[in-house]
Design a protein around this motif. Structure first.
Motif, mmCIF file in Angstrom:
data_model
loop_
_atom_site.group_PDB
_atom_site.id
_atom_site.type_symbol
_atom_site.label_atom_id
_atom_site.label_comp_id
_atom_site.label_asym_id
_atom_site.label_seq_id
_atom_site.Cartn_x
_atom_site.Cartn_y
_atom_site.Cartn_z
ATOM 1 N N LEU A 11 11.162 43.127 25.599
ATOM 2 C CA LEU A 11 11.455 44.559 25.587
ATOM 3 C C LEU A 11 10.673 45.256 24.488
ATOM 4 O O LEU A 11 10.594 44.752 23.367
ATOM 5 C CB LEU A 11 12.943 44.783 25.298
ATOM 6 N N ASP A 12 10.140 46.415 24.819
ATOM 7 C CA ASP A 12 9.402 47.228 23.834
ATOM 8 C C ASP A 12 10.016 48.625 23.862
ATOM 9 O O ASP A 12 10.018 49.279 24.903
ATOM 10 C CB ASP A 12 7.919 47.225 24.255
ATOM 11 N N GLY A 13 10.560 49.068 22.729
ATOM 12 C CA GLY A 13 11.128 50.429 22.666
ATOM 13 C C GLY A 13 12.619 50.476 22.935
ATOM 14 O O GLY A 13 13.244 51.518 22.763
ATOM 15 N N PHE A 14 13.187 49.386 23.353
ATOM 16 C CA PHE A 14 14.622 49.276 23.587
ATOM 17 C C PHE A 14 15.059 47.894 23.121
ATOM 18 O O PHE A 14 14.375 46.926 23.474
ATOM 19 C CB PHE A 14 14.947 49.447 25.076
ATOM 20 N N PRO A 15 16.136 47.754 22.345
ATOM 21 C CA PRO A 15 16.998 48.812 21.835
ATOM 22 C C PRO A 15 16.363 49.506 20.642
ATOM 23 O O PRO A 15 15.654 48.890 19.865
ATOM 24 C CB PRO A 15 18.240 48.031 21.393
ATOM 25 N N ARG A 16 16.639 50.799 20.522
ATOM 26 C CA ARG A 16 16.067 51.556 19.409
ATOM 27 C C ARG A 16 17.149 51.942 18.403
ATOM 28 O O ARG A 16 16.861 52.173 17.249
ATOM 29 C CB ARG A 16 15.358 52.792 19.933
ATOM 30 N N THR A 17 18.393 52.051 18.855
ATOM 31 C CA THR A 17 19.491 52.441 17.961
ATOM 32 C C THR A 17 20.497 51.295 17.890
ATOM 33 O O THR A 17 20.503 50.407 18.753
ATOM 34 C CB THR A 17 20.225 53.672 18.513
ATOM 35 N N LEU A 18 21.386 51.381 16.901
ATOM 36 C CA LEU A 18 22.410 50.340 16.774
ATOM 37 C C LEU A 18 23.309 50.329 18.012
ATOM 38 O O LEU A 18 23.663 49.268 18.520
ATOM 39 C CB LEU A 18 23.240 50.573 15.503
ATOM 40 N N GLY A 19 23.640 51.509 18.522
ATOM 41 C CA GLY A 19 24.479 51.589 19.727
ATOM 42 C C GLY A 19 23.845 50.845 20.894
ATOM 43 O O GLY A 19 24.511 50.089 21.605
ATOM 44 N N GLN A 20 22.550 51.032 21.073
ATOM 45 C CA GLN A 20 21.840 50.343 22.170
ATOM 46 C C GLN A 20 21.800 48.833 21.920
ATOM 47 O O GLN A 20 21.971 48.033 22.845
ATOM 48 C CB GLN A 20 20.413 50.878 22.297
ATOM 49 N N ALA A 21 21.588 48.459 20.656
ATOM 50 C CA ALA A 21 21.500 47.023 20.335
ATOM 51 C C ALA A 21 22.842 46.344 20.613
ATOM 52 O O ALA A 21 22.888 45.223 21.142
ATOM 53 C CB ALA A 21 21.089 46.834 18.885
ATOM 54 N N LEU A 22 23.934 47.034 20.282
ATOM 55 C CA LEU A 22 25.254 46.434 20.495
ATOM 56 C C LEU A 22 25.550 46.332 21.992
ATOM 57 O O LEU A 22 26.106 45.335 22.461
ATOM 58 C CB LEU A 22 26.337 47.245 19.767
ATOM 59 N N ALA A 23 25.156 47.362 22.752
ATOM 60 C CA ALA A 23 25.377 47.326 24.205
ATOM 61 C C ALA A 23 24.578 46.176 24.829
ATOM 62 O O ALA A 23 25.083 45.452 25.699
ATOM 63 C CB ALA A 23 24.965 48.659 24.829
ATOM 64 N N LEU A 24 23.351 45.983 24.360
ATOM 65 C CA LEU A 24 22.520 44.889 24.877
ATOM 66 C C LEU A 24 23.129 43.536 24.508
ATOM 67 O O LEU A 24 23.189 42.615 25.325
ATOM 68 C CB LEU A 24 21.100 45.012 24.289
ATOM 69 N N HIS B 171 12.004 59.376 11.137
ATOM 70 C CA HIS B 171 13.097 59.216 12.082
ATOM 71 C C HIS B 171 13.197 57.767 12.554
ATOM 72 O O HIS B 171 14.274 57.181 12.618
ATOM 73 C CB HIS B 171 12.868 60.164 13.265
ATOM 74 N N TYR B 172 12.036 57.167 12.852
ATOM 75 C CA TYR B 172 12.040 55.764 13.295
ATOM 76 C C TYR B 172 12.734 54.890 12.265
ATOM 77 O O TYR B 172 13.597 54.078 12.594
ATOM 78 C CB TYR B 172 10.607 55.259 13.535
ATOM 79 N N LYS B 173 12.352 55.067 10.984
ATOM 80 C CA LYS B 173 12.885 54.200 9.924
ATOM 81 C C LYS B 173 14.396 54.322 9.831
ATOM 82 O O LYS B 173 15.106 53.326 9.736
ATOM 83 C CB LYS B 173 12.263 54.572 8.575
ATOM 84 N N ASP B 174 14.902 55.569 9.843
ATOM 85 C CA ASP B 174 16.361 55.781 9.707
ATOM 86 C C ASP B 174 17.116 55.084 10.831
ATOM 87 O O ASP B 174 18.142 54.461 10.614
ATOM 88 C CB ASP B 174 16.689 57.286 9.777
ATOM 89 N N VAL B 175 16.589 55.229 12.041
ATOM 90 C CA VAL B 175 17.310 54.723 13.204
ATOM 91 C C VAL B 175 17.156 53.198 13.329
ATOM 92 O O VAL B 175 18.088 52.494 13.730
ATOM 93 C CB VAL B 175 16.791 55.439 14.478
ATOM 94 N N ALA B 176 15.981 52.692 12.946
ATOM 95 C CA ALA B 176 15.705 51.261 13.158
ATOM 96 C C ALA B 176 16.400 50.367 12.133
ATOM 97 O O ALA B 176 16.699 49.208 12.428
ATOM 98 C CB ALA B 176 14.194 51.013 13.102
ATOM 99 N N LYS B 177 16.675 50.928 10.933
ATOM 100 C CA LYS B 177 17.181 50.066 9.849
ATOM 101 C C LYS B 177 18.418 49.261 10.263
ATOM 102 O O LYS B 177 18.438 48.028 10.109
ATOM 103 C CB LYS B 177 17.426 50.935 8.608
ATOM 104 N N PRO B 178 19.476 49.911 10.789
ATOM 105 C CA PRO B 178 20.654 49.106 11.162
ATOM 106 C C PRO B 178 20.377 48.105 12.282
ATOM 107 O O PRO B 178 21.015 47.051 12.346
ATOM 108 C CB PRO B 178 21.685 50.146 11.617
ATOM 109 N N VAL B 179 19.405 48.411 13.145
ATOM 110 C CA VAL B 179 19.071 47.472 14.228
ATOM 111 C C VAL B 179 18.395 46.236 13.624
ATOM 112 O O VAL B 179 18.726 45.085 13.947
ATOM 113 C CB VAL B 179 18.134 48.134 15.268
ATOM 114 N N ILE B 180 17.470 46.508 12.704
ATOM 115 C CA ILE B 180 16.766 45.410 12.042
ATOM 116 C C ILE B 180 17.754 44.553 11.246
ATOM 117 O O ILE B 180 17.711 43.320 11.277
ATOM 118 C CB ILE B 180 15.633 45.996 11.162
ATOM 119 N N ASP B 181 18.693 45.231 10.562
ATOM 120 C CA ASP B 181 19.705 44.486 9.793
ATOM 121 C C ASP B 181 20.547 43.599 10.709
ATOM 122 O O ASP B 181 20.883 42.466 10.357
ATOM 123 C CB ASP B 181 20.615 45.459 9.017
ATOM 124 N N LEU B 182 20.881 44.134 11.888
ATOM 125 C CA LEU B 182 21.682 43.348 12.836
ATOM 126 C C LEU B 182 20.940 42.066 13.230
ATOM 127 O O LEU B 182 21.502 40.966 13.182
ATOM 128 C CB LEU B 182 21.982 44.186 14.095
#
Ligand SMILES: Nc1nc2c(ncn2[C@@H]2O[C@H](COP(=O)(O)OP(=O)(O)O)[C@@H](O)[C@H]2O)c(=O)[nH]1
Ligand SMILES: Nc1ncnc2c1ncn2[C@@H]1O[C@H](COP(=O)(O)OP(=O)(O)O)[C@@H](O)[C@H]1O
Length: 226
Positions: A86-99, A172-183
């Protein structure tokens, strides 16, 4: 049955996700799904999904999580039985958790590329809208200037690749990606790569994937069969 391999690639706009994904798909036979390309395809074809996301994509705003997951998760279901990237998804923590509720990723690649490099690359990026094939006038120019290598159709530039839009996109990318990367870090599946040249990063990614996919037999042969 052979274990399927599931991966995602993350990084700011211009970091080389599309370029590296194409190499991964070619070398390892994974099915490649780019959320941006998938959405733009829907917009061009005026599908229900396209109409839903048009206003967001045209303004470079994130499509809301519930819309995005509603579109992407069924798309992934269609790929059941295949290994994918996947490229570009998940982009937010909400999307990562759903995936995460449906699939356990085996590997996440994160690209760290300096701002100046991103700016230079994007100002020179040209795209074939129908296929998502990406060119760069210095790095991988088309054979005929302004034309797609395969179809000969005209190439275009995205408005939001212009330098004035880039800084805001990166922040914007950095703010949104940080929690996804941490997960993904906490799950032990994150692998980060830094550098200014795709050709220097690629051998490391290639070798990582060879190791990971070798240690768990995959369905790469099936994935190449239409
Ligand atoms: N000069 C240069 N351009 C590159 C390199 N890697 C990728 N590109 C180009 O940089 C632009 C952004 O790459 P792309 O894969 O679309 O990045 P994405 O936005 O993360 O998917 C494209 O025009 C690529 O052809 C590189 O190592 N050097
Ligand atoms: N996972 C996602 N969540 C929300 N919106 C998305 C997602 N992926 C793509 N989009 C939408 O599609 C547009 C284009 O995406 P993409 O091609 O990945 O480019 P960029 O890296 O510039 O955001 C984004 O600006 C956004 O509107």
């Amino acid at each position: 049955m052979a274990k399927l391999f599931r991966a995602a690639i993350m990084g700011p706009p211009g970091s080389g996700k599309g370029t590296i994904s194409q190499r991964i798909a070619q070398s390892f036979g994974l099915q490649y799904l780019s959320s941006g390309h998938f959405l733009r395809e829907g917009i061009a074809a005026k599908t229900e999904a396209g109409l839903l996301v048009k206003t967001y994509v045209e303004r470079s705003m994130l499509v809301p999580d519930h819309v995005m997951t509603r579109l992407m998760l069924p798309r992934l279901e269609q790929l059941s039985g295949h290994s994918w990237l996947l490229d570009g998804f998940p982009r937010t923590l909400g999307q990562a958790l759903a995936l995460n509720n449906l699939y356990q990723l085996d590997l996440v690649i994160s690209l760290n590329i300096p701002y100046e490099t991103l700016k230079e690359r994007l100002s020179d990026r040209w795209i074939h809208p129908a296929s998502g094939r990406v060119y760069n006038m210095g790095f991988n120019p088309p054979r005929v200037q302004g034309k797609d290598d395969i179809t000969g159709e005209p190439l275009i530039q995205h408005d939001d690749d212009k330098p004035e839009a880039l800084m805001a996109r990166l922040r914007h990318y950095k703010d949104v990606a940080k929690p996804v990367i941490d997960l993904y870090k906490s799950q032990g599946i994150l692998h980060s790569f830094s550098g200014t040249e795709t050709d220097r990063i690629w051998p490391y990614i290639n070798s990582l994937l060879s190791t990971k996919m070798h240690t768990q037999p995959s369905d790469t042969c099936q994935a190449q069969t239409p």
